[in-house]
Design an enzyme around this catalytic site. Sequence first.
Site, PDB file in Angstrom:
ATOM      1  N   TRP A   1       0.828  -1.212   0.000  1.00  0.00           N
ATOM      2  CA  TRP A   1       0.000   0.000   0.000  1.00  0.00           C
ATOM      3  C   TRP A   1       0.853   1.248   0.000  1.00  0.00           C
ATOM      4  CZ3 TRP A   1      -4.153  -1.654  -1.864  1.00  0.00           C
ATOM      5  CH2 TRP A   1      -4.605  -2.937  -1.544  1.00  0.00           C
TER       6      TRP A   1
ATOM      7  N   ASP B   1      -1.741   6.487   6.703  1.00  0.00           N
ATOM      8  CA  ASP B   1      -2.812   5.624   6.206  1.00  0.00           C
ATOM      9  C   ASP B   1      -3.039   4.575   7.292  1.00  0.00           C
ATOM     10  OD1 ASP B   1      -4.412   3.693   5.068  1.00  0.00           O
ATOM     11  OD2 ASP B   1      -3.109   3.305   3.353  1.00  0.00           O
TER      12      ASP B   1
ATOM     13  N   LYS C   1     -12.014  -2.421   7.564  1.00  0.00           N
ATOM     14  CA  LYS C   1     -11.320  -3.338   8.461  1.00  0.00           C
ATOM     15  C   LYS C   1     -11.783  -3.094   9.903  1.00  0.00           C
ATOM     16  CE  LYS C   1      -7.866  -3.252   5.008  1.00  0.00           C
ATOM     17  NZ  LYS C   1      -8.030  -4.466   4.269  1.00  0.00           N
TER      18      LYS C   1
END
Lengths: 365, 365
Positions: free
Chosen positions: A107, A176, A200
């Site tokens: 990511w 993030d 999540k």
Amino acid sequence: MSELKHNRVYNFNAGPAAVPLEVLERVQEQWFNFQGSGMNLMEMSHRSKEFDAVHNETIARVKSLLNLGDEYHVLFLQGGASTQFGMLPMNFLNKDQTADYINTGTWSTKAIKEAQKFGNVNVAFDGNTVDFMRLPTQDELQLTEDAAYVHVTSNNTIKGTQFFEFPKVDAPLIADMSSDILSHTMDASQFSMIYAGAQKNLGPSGVTLVILRDDFYATAHDAVTTMLSYKTHVDKNSLYNTPPTFAIYLMGEVLKWVEEKGGVAGMEQRNRAKADMLYGFFEENPEFFRCPVSPESRSWMNVCFRLPTEELEGRLVNEGKAAGFIGLKGHRSVGGLRISMYNANGVESVEAVINFMKGFMKRNG
Amino acid sequence: MSELKHNRVYNFNAGPAAVPLEVLERVQEQWFNFQGSGMNLMEMSHRSKEFDAVHNETIARVKSLLNLGDEYHVLFLQGGASTQFGMLPMNFLNKDQTADYINTGTWSTKAIKEAQKFGNVNVAFDGNTVDFMRLPTQDELQLTEDAAYVHVTSNNTIKGTQFFEFPKVDAPLIADMSSDILSHTMDASQFSMIYAGAQKNLGPSGVTLVILRDDFYATAHDAVTTMLSYKTHVDKNSLYNTPPTFAIYLMGEVLKWVEEKGGVAGMEQRNRAKADMLYGFFEENPEFFRCPVSPESRSWMNVCFRLPTEELEGRLVNEGKAAGFIGLKGHRSVGGLRISMYNANGVESVEAVINFMKGFMKRNG
């Protein structure tokens, strides 16, 4: 298949992931008739009194759980963290500026690639050099003087690493936190911006939490299109256009549940207990289970591990599924096994999967 | 308050709007355990077999209901029609090109403003000249030769107008169908692109349906950021990143319901009956009810009307609410009254509100 309530399974999916059962039960109770309105929440105007209360209570819960002061703006946007990968540099990085990115996995790598379209990117730590099996120490960071910002991915779902202490930097720090927000106590005031896809730790996919500190926000320039300007959404309290109302409502219910379970400190206690138990079990059985991640960098959210052979790994995934343990397969890019256990997973779910794995080891060890 | 099942109300909200009760019931039945998986659909991976089936069936239903051939791509994006206002010119309009926009109200005006950031915009019809109370005739359109595309808003929620026949143009025709998609039969093959936020006729807010014909799509250039390139989403079948899985699932259930009710032809029959009944009632009682929109341009979806005084209008909204009729207030920018009756509203809901209004008129006429 399962002895759990509603014939549910033990859900270790990496994301979209398990939602607390208490939250699902409450939402189901209000399904046809939200708070006596005669409508599902999703059937109401985003400018109704009812939704307005949901919206603003959800913002208040984010601020309260993270101890954020009035200097922080809380936004609910769409498009996931992937959209933030572009929006962040589009709003905060000029062609002649440099942003520092700490590369700790897939990511981060995507975020870097996107930022390079807008300005200079300095990779302050390149995790490729350690196969992403550990996070950098403070000393290893090659930071730029006067960087526009420093970007970090707090938890790496695919490699299974997690920051518990964040880098000390002079430039605005951006995280993030898609896969570990609210999972352990930390000082949120060190961040100029935090963003997180909800799927999540916060609820369903389709809403992205964005938190912006005012001093950093003040430096934003206009983006190329209205919907990608943070200004558009700050000015209108995320109601410039129709927001994903149902997803925001669910996020609010998840946050309420976190509060009831002792807030972030309560989550930390649960998550630490789960991680100690699972990594401890692997360490007690090194001939069968191996965790390739450096102990100091191991994630509480995504526990990546290997068995002696790939054939055994495949068998564990299949037998696990048949026994009601879902999501044990590692990400397709790395293989192996993974147990994702976000806030919604109780300690008992980890005890159960350990018991299952004990039996599996006996049968195959 | 209500004698309807689950104590529901008659929901005439303009959007987010009513979802068919049968759809809500089916989703509720699968709430804790989707198709025996032991999970809610929102708790599953977007790469799971189960979601994959939902995703591809939903695409197939869009194509089947609109009679779209293989030359069309069907995408599920985020950010609403407002994001499409920017994405469309960002991908399809160059600085040296002109796009024609037909301005029929608030949403067209916003789309025009956004397109002007990317290239030249020719307003082919300016609805301001007729106070947006009617749509243009074919003869009135001032079209550009070699326009990059022609943009039209098919239904205007705020002013209450709707296209049933679309302009005949040589350039690629693009429609924002957010508020009337699937409401009446039409030849979808005349469009190079159709887009629609879901929250009126397709389900909950948080997902945007985008339909692109391949010959037009082939002319797209790369957008400034990955997530705003149609190419990103076409290449990955809308699974480049985590999509709003629950919203897509709900859209699929709404489409299944449309099929069961006779498809688009069935919706047209319902919607025509509702519109005939409601506009007919107003015409029979011109001393009390007045619809300012030209008869040939009147929307089947959003029926805007006035009473003799604003005081009476306010009273009707309040008494309606008390009697279980929700959403009768006109948009804040125009005032007056509005009954929004999308596909989900049955004929009986319009009969009920007419009966209520008859009583109101007797008490106040």
